[in-house]
Design a protein around this motif. Structure first.
Motif, short mmCIF file in Angstrom:
data_model
loop_
_atom_site.label_atom_id
_atom_site.label_comp_id
_atom_site.label_asym_id
_atom_site.label_seq_id
_atom_site.Cartn_x
_atom_site.Cartn_y
_atom_site.Cartn_z
N ARG A 1 -16.66 -11.01 27.11
CA ARG A 1 -16.06 -9.83 27.72
C ARG A 1 -15.39 -10.17 29.04
O ARG A 1 -14.37 -9.61 29.40
CB ARG A 1 -17.13 -8.76 27.95
CG ARG A 1 -17.71 -8.20 26.69
CD ARG A 1 -16.71 -7.28 26.02
NE ARG A 1 -16.78 -7.34 24.58
CZ ARG A 1 -17.50 -6.54 23.83
NH1 ARG A 1 -18.22 -5.61 24.38
NH2 ARG A 1 -17.49 -6.67 22.53
N LEU A 2 -15.99 -11.12 29.79
CA LEU A 2 -15.41 -11.46 31.09
C LEU A 2 -14.09 -12.19 30.92
O LEU A 2 -13.15 -11.99 31.68
CB LEU A 2 -16.38 -12.33 31.89
CG LEU A 2 -17.57 -11.59 32.49
CD1 LEU A 2 -18.47 -12.54 33.23
CD2 LEU A 2 -17.10 -10.49 33.41
N LEU A 3 -14.00 -13.03 29.89
CA LEU A 3 -12.77 -13.80 29.67
C LEU A 3 -11.57 -12.89 29.46
O LEU A 3 -10.46 -13.22 29.85
CB LEU A 3 -12.93 -14.72 28.46
CG LEU A 3 -13.75 -15.98 28.74
CD1 LEU A 3 -13.88 -16.82 27.49
CD2 LEU A 3 -13.13 -16.80 29.85
N VAL A 4 -11.83 -11.71 28.87
CA VAL A 4 -10.73 -10.76 28.64
C VAL A 4 -10.08 -10.37 29.95
O VAL A 4 -8.87 -10.25 30.07
CB VAL A 4 -11.29 -9.51 27.93
CG1 VAL A 4 -10.23 -8.43 27.86
CG2 VAL A 4 -11.79 -9.86 26.55
N MET A 5 -10.93 -10.19 30.98
CA MET A 5 -10.42 -9.72 32.26
C MET A 5 -9.69 -10.83 33.00
O MET A 5 -8.82 -10.56 33.83
CB MET A 5 -11.61 -9.24 33.09
CG MET A 5 -11.24 -8.67 34.42
SD MET A 5 -12.71 -8.21 35.33
CE MET A 5 -13.33 -9.78 35.82
N GLU A 6 -10.04 -12.09 32.70
CA GLU A 6 -9.56 -13.16 33.57
C GLU A 6 -8.05 -13.39 33.47
O GLU A 6 -7.49 -14.04 34.33
CB GLU A 6 -10.31 -14.47 33.31
CG GLU A 6 -11.83 -14.36 33.32
CD GLU A 6 -12.42 -13.86 34.63
OE1 GLU A 6 -11.69 -13.80 35.64
OE2 GLU A 6 -13.61 -13.50 34.63
#
Lengths: 252, 202
Positions: free
Chosen positions: A67-72
């Motif tokens: 999920r965090l990678l999506v934001m990066e």
């Protein structure tokens, strides 16, 4: 389609004894605290706190990372551009461009802040059942119609996702492969159109069924959340924690 | 890329976004009949699902926003529908954040309303090839306006973000192409199959 970030079976939900409203208020409080922090060590501390919270609640690490990678994507643009656009002492030069220490600091601040808030948001609120979240929002006095819309939307995301998967399966059975061409765009356009047309028909059936059952514009909440002493205690704890962080920011 | 994370924007921008979104939501909710809630919710869920679609454009692939389409179909109801979808995307998927919810809703909902007001009437009258073209225009305009608003929010937050804002705006080009193409075909399809979907009385 499951929205909640935690599996039903593996849920050793340690926050269950607390009121869901507490989780919403705490998340808001924490987000407001974090955006007003500027010191890198303090931001690191908050990130660790958020990670600790996520671990304690039992959020799976691989899911969180995904999920965090999506934001990066957004973060990378800022991270790459900021060192060169903030004026200040030079750290290194790249051709005609000058990377400043202040710029790197700004970029770091933003990345730490954004990640800390998103992790805590997913840990505190993302692990709630969507329906529970809707009821909690309702108890926090958001407009009734908005809450109804929220609850209905949650319900129909599950139903329509199954419909979507069925349509995609049918496309696959006809050997559809997505590419960058007119055929793909037309197919996707028709897919979205079909999804919408079927949804509209479904919504007419729903409204008719609800009118049959005497829907008068109100869904009654089956379970009222009760604010207990522990909730007050936990709220005070998080208030003092954010107070301490802000105080440290001022004095350091 | 339409979802700005927390911790990036300055306080005045955040407050402006929150105030605008609150105003839009209040106006939209007043117009939303209880009878129309199931319809708005089902369509909002459909848009949520459609945004999971990954559309290839050249070497990259994009996720659609579909705000132009939402505006044309839902009208004012697009505002709460977008707000609800953004809450869920932030909380369960990690797109965006909590304090930026106002700004993100504004950035997506304002273009939707504009598309509905400016392009909706022409679209409803059109047929055949023209409905395809008007549909594509509303898709492109929705994305273009959202991209502009996102870049504006970044640029207004701090002058240091200006170069980054330009890069962000540039990344909207493939999205605009995909969105225009898909929205055009979707609206062409709907006008043929279920024209009542976009001629719902307000």
């Amino acid at each position: 389609m499951q929205l909640t970030l935690i599996e039903k079976e593996s849920r050793n939900d340690r926050l269950r004894q607390f009121d869901p409203r507490l989780r919403l208020i705490t998340a808001l409080l924490f987000a407001m605290t974090v955006v007003s922090l500027h010191l890198i060590p303090l931001l690191l501390l908050t990130l660790l706190l958020a990670l600790g919270m996520a671990w304690w609640i039992g959020l799976s690490g691989s899911l969180l990372l995904k999920r965090l990678l999506v934001m990066e994507g957004f973060m990378i643009v800022l991270l790459v551009m900021l060192p060169f656009s903030v004026p200040g002492e030079s750290l290194f030069t790249l051709g005609p461009f000058n990377a400043s220490i202040e710029g790197v600091q700004r970029a770091l601040q933003i990345v730490l802040r954004a990640n800390a808030i998103v992790i805590l948001l997913m840990a505190l609120i993302g692990t709630l059942e969507p329906v529970v979240l809707g009821h909690a929002l309702g108890q926090l006095r958001l407009p009734d119609k908005l809450i109804h819309l929220f609850l209905f939307t949650v319900r129909y995301i599950g139903v329509l996702f199954d419909e979507y998967r069925r349509l995609r399966l049918a496309m696959r059975a006809r050997a559809f492969v997505a590419g960058s061409n007119r055929h793909t765009w037309r197919t996707f356009g028709w897919l979205v159109g079909m999804l919408l047309v079927r949804s509209l028909e479904r919504s007419e059936r729903i409204l008719a069924a609800m009118k049959c059952r005497g829907f008068n514009g109100r869904l009654y909440l089956v379970k009222q959340n009760i604010w207990s002493r522990y909730d007050t205690l936990a709220l005070l704890l998080s208030l003092s924690l954010s107070g301490t962080l802000l105080l440290l920011e001022q004095t350091l | 890329m339409a979802h700005i994370p927390d911790g990036v924007l300055s306080t005045p921008v955040l407050i402006t976004g929150a105030v605008v979104t609150t105003g839009l939501l209040a106006a939209a909710i007043r117009r939303l009949d209880f009878d129309r809630i199931p319809q708005a919710a089902v369509l909002s869920a459909a848009f949520f699902i459609a945004s999971l679609l990954s559309v290839p454009v050249g070497p990259s692939s994009v996720h659609l926003i579909l705000n132009g389409l939402m505006g044309v179909i839902l009208g004012w109801a697009a505002v709460p529908a977008i707000f609800v979808a953004l809450i869920m995307q932030a909380v369960f998927f990690g797109y965006g954040g909590l304090l930026v919810l106002g700004v993100n809703t504004m950035n997506i909902a304002l273009p939707a309303l504009l598309c509905a007001a400016l392009l909706g009437p022409a679209l409803r009258r059109s047929d055949g090839r023209f409905s395809l073209i008007w549909g594509a225009v509303s898709g492109a305009v929705g994305v273009l306006l959202t991209g502009t608003l996102v870049s504006l929010c970044l640029g207004l937050s701090s002058a240091d973000f200006l170069p980054a804002a330009k890069v962000v705006l540039a990344t909207y080009t493939p999205l605009m192409i995909a969105e225009a193409a898909v929205t055009g075909f979707t609206l062409g399809f709907i006008l043929k199959v279920a024209p009542e979907l976009i001629t719902i009385p307000e």
